[in-house]
Each structure stands twice: as C-alpha cells, then as structure tokens.
Design a protein around this motif. Structure first.
Motif, PDB file in Angstrom:
ATOM      1  N   SER A  33       0.845  -1.195   0.000  1.00 26.70           N
ATOM      2  CA  SER A  33       0.000   0.000   0.000  1.00 26.70           C
ATOM      3  C   SER A  33       0.878   1.242   0.000  1.00 26.70           C
ATOM      4  O   SER A  33       2.029   1.205   0.438  1.00 26.70           O
ATOM      5  CB  SER A  33      -0.926   0.000   1.219  1.00 26.70           C
ATOM      6  OG  SER A  33      -1.880  -1.043   1.092  1.00 26.70           O
ATOM      7  N   ILE A  55      -6.085  -1.068   6.742  1.00 29.76           N
ATOM      8  CA  ILE A  55      -5.982  -0.749   5.324  1.00 29.76           C
ATOM      9  C   ILE A  55      -5.524  -1.994   4.575  1.00 29.76           C
ATOM     10  O   ILE A  55      -4.515  -2.601   4.929  1.00 29.76           O
ATOM     11  CB  ILE A  55      -5.002   0.423   5.100  1.00 29.76           C
ATOM     12  CG1 ILE A  55      -5.532   1.681   5.790  1.00 29.76           C
ATOM     13  CG2 ILE A  55      -4.773   0.658   3.614  1.00 29.76           C
ATOM     14  CD1 ILE A  55      -4.610   2.872   5.726  1.00 29.76           C
ATOM     15  N   THR A  59      -3.560  -0.704  -1.561  1.00 27.89           N
ATOM     16  CA  THR A  59      -4.402   0.479  -1.384  1.00 27.89           C
ATOM     17  C   THR A  59      -3.530   1.716  -1.570  1.00 27.89           C
ATOM     18  O   THR A  59      -2.389   1.753  -1.120  1.00 27.89           O
ATOM     19  CB  THR A  59      -5.077   0.456  -0.003  1.00 27.89           C
ATOM     20  OG1 THR A  59      -5.964  -0.665   0.017  1.00 27.89           O
ATOM     21  CG2 THR A  59      -5.862   1.717   0.268  1.00 27.89           C
ATOM     22  N   SER A  86      -8.918  -3.855   0.146  1.00 33.16           N
ATOM     23  CA  SER A  86      -7.779  -3.985  -0.765  1.00 33.16           C
ATOM     24  C   SER A  86      -8.107  -3.408  -2.143  1.00 33.16           C
ATOM     25  O   SER A  86      -9.270  -3.332  -2.530  1.00 33.16           O
ATOM     26  CB  SER A  86      -7.417  -5.467  -0.916  1.00 33.16           C
ATOM     27  OG  SER A  86      -6.999  -5.994   0.316  1.00 33.16           O
ATOM     28  N   THR A  88      -7.982  -0.442  -3.309  1.00 34.23           N
ATOM     29  CA  THR A  88      -8.790   0.773  -3.250  1.00 34.23           C
ATOM     30  C   THR A  88      -7.886   1.980  -3.403  1.00 34.23           C
ATOM     31  O   THR A  88      -6.792   2.010  -2.852  1.00 34.23           O
ATOM     32  CB  THR A  88      -9.572   0.810  -1.915  1.00 34.23           C
ATOM     33  OG1 THR A  88     -10.547  -0.240  -1.941  1.00 34.23           O
ATOM     34  CG2 THR A  88     -10.268   2.128  -1.685  1.00 34.23           C
ATOM     35  N   THR A  89      -8.328   2.978  -4.170  1.00 32.97           N
ATOM     36  CA  THR A  89      -7.585   4.229  -4.318  1.00 32.97           C
ATOM     37  C   THR A  89      -8.436   5.374  -3.779  1.00 32.97           C
ATOM     38  O   THR A  89      -9.654   5.402  -3.977  1.00 32.97           O
ATOM     39  CB  THR A  89      -7.197   4.509  -5.788  1.00 32.97           C
ATOM     40  OG1 THR A  89      -8.378   4.581  -6.577  1.00 32.97           O
ATOM     41  CG2 THR A  89      -6.296   3.431  -6.340  1.00 32.97           C
ATOM     42  N   SER A 103     -13.396  -3.257  -0.788  1.00 33.87           N
ATOM     43  CA  SER A 103     -12.305  -3.544  -1.717  1.00 33.87           C
ATOM     44  C   SER A 103     -12.683  -3.096  -3.123  1.00 33.87           C
ATOM     45  O   SER A 103     -13.857  -3.027  -3.472  1.00 33.87           O
ATOM     46  CB  SER A 103     -12.011  -5.047  -1.727  1.00 33.87           C
ATOM     47  OG  SER A 103     -11.472  -5.449  -0.487  1.00 33.87           O
ATOM     48  N   ALA A 174      -5.174  -0.802  -9.574  1.00 35.36           N
ATOM     49  CA  ALA A 174      -4.511  -0.602  -8.285  1.00 35.36           C
ATOM     50  C   ALA A 174      -3.118  -1.231  -8.281  1.00 35.36           C
ATOM     51  O   ALA A 174      -2.157  -0.642  -7.791  1.00 35.36           O
ATOM     52  CB  ALA A 174      -5.368  -1.176  -7.160  1.00 35.36           C
TER      53      ALA A 174
END
Length: 184
Positions: A33, A55, A59, A86, A88-89, A103, A174
C-alpha cells in the motif's frame, strides 16, 4: 519517487515521511500500500476502547488524505473502527470517517465519507461527493456529483449501477499504480 522521502516496510508498504500516524499501535496497513505526502491516519482513542484503522493490500492514498475515527460526543456513541479494503484508491484531499470502504473502490478527490457510513465493494465515488453520516452505498455503485441542487438539504450526488467487470478492472489498475509508482 525519491527514496529519501519515503519509508518502505518489509511488507512493501510505501509511506511518505510527511505522513502523520496517531496511535500506530491501532493501525494495520497490509502489504504493497502507498500513503502519499501529508496523509493522516488518526485513531481517536480517548476512551481507551478498541478503535482501529485497517488498510488492505494495494491500497493507494493520494496527497493530503485523512482517515480518522471520530467520537460523536453529543450522541455519546461508541467510537468505531475503520476498514479500507484492498485494491482501493483514494484521491487527494479526501476525508474518510466511514466505518467501511470496501475492496476495489475508487474514491475521487475532495470527497468526504461521513461517520458510520458504509461503502460496499467495487464502487466509484467521483470528485467532490459528500456522503452523509450513516449513509450506505451498495456494491457496484457509481456515485456522481449532482450539479443543480434544488435545496441545501438535498444530497449532492446520485447513484448508478456498475458492471460486474469493474471488479477486475479496478484491481488491475490498483496493482499498476503500485508497481509503476504512478499517481492515481
């Protein structure tokens, strides 16, 4: 990415040195991440309860993202944990107070996800959307900004349904962002 500005953990997380992490003992960041400049992860642990921030892997938090557990002192409610899924932006200057962001979600810039709200898996929330406290966004939703509001109390967004294919597309994006070190 200049290596002198970043910390890299053994699990592949990249954390910019300007990030603020309050109560790190209550924060879990899964592998691969990225936390960009001036991100803040804040656990409000005043009542010594078990609030936490979790988190997921791959990510990506853009610049100036704030993820914070908050206490509603007026309602004397229990505080809560925040889970970010997971792949994820989250876009620049967004503020996340939501209990859950699923996610494979893409949160735009300048968004606010209210306390106790729930964003299910595979959602897109476009720039400048404000999700109210306790609001639930169903899975595979695209949340767009409403331009012409009729009143101050009207929600500033509307929801459309996404294709099932979005789950796969967003996971790939991602991973690409992480591997190439690009911005979202």
């Amino acid at each position: 990415m200049s290596s002198s500005e970043w910390l890299e953990t053994s699990s592949g997380n990249r954390i910019h040195k300007t990030c603020t992490i309050k109560h790190p003992e209550f924060i879990v960041i899964s592998g691969n991440s990225t936390l960009n400049e001036n991100c803040k992860l804040i656990v409000d642990n005043q009542k010594k309860q078990t609030e936490s921030i979790s988190i997921g892997k791959y990510t990506y938090l853009s610049k100036n993202v704030v993820i914070e557990t908050i206490v509603n002192k007026d309602l004397k409610e229990k505080t809560y944990s925040i889970n970010i899924g997971s792949y994820t932006t989250i876009g620049e200057n967004s503020k996340i107070y939501s209990m859950n962001v699923g996610s494979r979600c893409k949160i735009g810039s300048n968004c606010r996800l209210g306390a106790y709200s729930i964003i299910y898996d595979s959602c897109i929330i476009h720039d400048n959307v404000i999700i109210p406290d306790r609001y639930i966004i169903p899975p595979l939703s695209e949340v767009r900004l409403k331009i012409n509001l009729r009143s101050e109390n009207e929600l500033n967004f509307y929801i459309e349904t996404l294709s099932e294919a979005y789950r796969i597309l967003n996971e790939g994006e991602a991973k690409r962002i992480y591997i190439l070190g690009e911005t979202a």
